[in-house]
Design an enzyme around this catalytic site. Structure first.
Site, PDB file in Angstrom:
ATOM      1  N   LYS A 154     107.573  79.493  33.521  1.00 50.82           N
ATOM      2  CA  LYS A 154     106.204  79.896  33.201  1.00 50.82           C
ATOM      3  C   LYS A 154     105.667  78.444  32.795  1.00 50.82           C
ATOM      4  CE  LYS A 154     105.569  84.214  33.336  1.00 50.82           C
ATOM      5  NZ  LYS A 154     104.562  84.876  34.093  1.00 50.82           N
ATOM      6  N   TYR A 194     105.213  80.871  25.798  1.00 48.80           N
ATOM      7  CA  TYR A 194     106.364  79.975  25.812  1.00 48.80           C
ATOM      8  C   TYR A 194     106.364  78.965  26.715  1.00 48.80           C
ATOM      9  CZ  TYR A 194     108.734  83.760  28.164  1.00 48.80           C
ATOM     10  OH  TYR A 194     109.099  84.843  29.001  1.00 48.80           O
TER      11      TYR A 194
END
Ligand code: COA
Length: 297
Positions: free
Chosen positions: A179, A164
């Protein structure tokens, strides 16, 4: 007509993809290495001869993880560490160096995550996840690299990411943003440090169910009845598959690979459907009432 059977199963745990002894004389520092996928990655390095340092906030995770890794072989040093604290990160590298020498490989695996609709997320929840996942990863990479830059020694870093980072992650706004930063950091640091012999890559796991998944994440995952059938590969990942990818990316056979993030998920992150199923809100997916209803009673 035959039914599709998906991607074949891998060789079993215990088989290594690289020559035996590939990491003999090397030390690998794995953050969050006491449980789950971090421990699985540490185990594959141990199988190939590495000494292992596992660092975690939780002393129970450390003790249990260290015992399991010792059964595979080599020296295993457990260290208590909260990667949000740059001074503690420096102390942990001092400790590791004192006991097993300056680590040659850093696996930035520690992260924080829980599913929550963005409108329900407190500023502190956002801050906590970004602080651990993004800031902590940078503190560890920076500390590790500074030591190698001073010593003029070569080294490898692997950041554990999430798909993601590219797609966005409904229900995980904090972790997805963090992330994305972790992936971007791989690209920047690879260029900055390649001249000094330090490579850095990313590794993104798909669905690898394991016994250490948090209750929060397991609860949501359990709403998918057949986890294998929900993957294009028609199966979930086996932990050794992630370990093999990690060991390869940090091995002498991958020295010219840097700044790359490898996704190991049987193509799940690229899944698109020809037909569009109806949208289900994050609140509905999590079984939550409409926003504000809880407060009104
Ligand atoms: N839903 C919504 N908010 C949550 C939450 C959840 N499931 N879990 C934690 N939070 C919020 C807390 O309420 C707090 O915010 P607040 O002060 O506004 O109430 C904030 O996040 C920080 O939580 P806290 O528990 O104080 O922080 P911590 O530093 O002790 O631990 C985590 C934070 C995320 C690391 C902790 O939840 C944890 O240990 N999780 C398991 C490990 C993990 O996440 N592994 C990663 C798997 S990929």
């Amino acid at each position: 007509m035959n039914a599709p059977s998906g991607l074949p199963a891998p060789p079993p745990t215990g088989v290594s993809a690289l020559p035996s002894g590939t990491f003999e004389g090397n030390t690998v520092f794995v953050t969050g290495g006491g449980t789950g996928l971090g421990k699985a990655i540490a185990g594959e390095f141990a199988r190939l001869g590495a000494n292992i340092v596992i660092a975690s906030r939780n002393s129970d995770h450390l003790a249990k993880g260290a015992n399991e890794l010792r059964e595979i072989g080599g020296t295993v040093l457990p260290l208590e560490l909260d990667i949000r604290e740059p001074e503690s990160v420096a102390t942990a590298f001092d400790e590791a160096t004192r006991h097993v020498g300056l680590p040659h490989i850093l696996i930035n695996n520690a992260a924080a995550n829980f599913p929550v609709p963005a409108e329900d997320m407190s500023p502190n929840a956002w801050r906590t996840v970004v602080d651990i996942t993004l800031n902590g990863t940078f503190y560890c990479a920076r500390e590790f690299a500074r030591r190698h830059l001073s010593a003029w020694t070569t080294a490898s870093i692997l950041n554990i990411g999430a798909s993601y980072a590219w797609t966005g992650g409904p229900g995980f706004a904090h972790s997805a943003a963090a992330k994305a930063g972790v992936k971007n950091m791989v690209e920047t640091l690879a260029v900055e440090w390649a001249p000094y012999g330090i490579q850095i890559n990313g590794l993104v796991p798909g669905l690898f169910p394991h016994e250490d998944m948090t209750e929060d994440i397991t609860e949501n995952l359990d709403r998918t009845h057949d986890k294998d059938a929900s993957q294009p590969a028609l199966r979930v990942g086996q932990r050794q598959e992630l370990g093999w990818a990690a060991t390869f990316l940090c091995s002498p056979y991958a020295r010219f690979i840097s700044g790359h993030t490898l996704v190991v998920d049987g193509a799940n992150w690229q899944r698109r459907t020809l037909t569009n199923p109806p949208v289900v809100t994050v609140r509905d997916q999590m079984g939550k009432p409409p926003f504000g209803k809880e407060m009104k009673g």
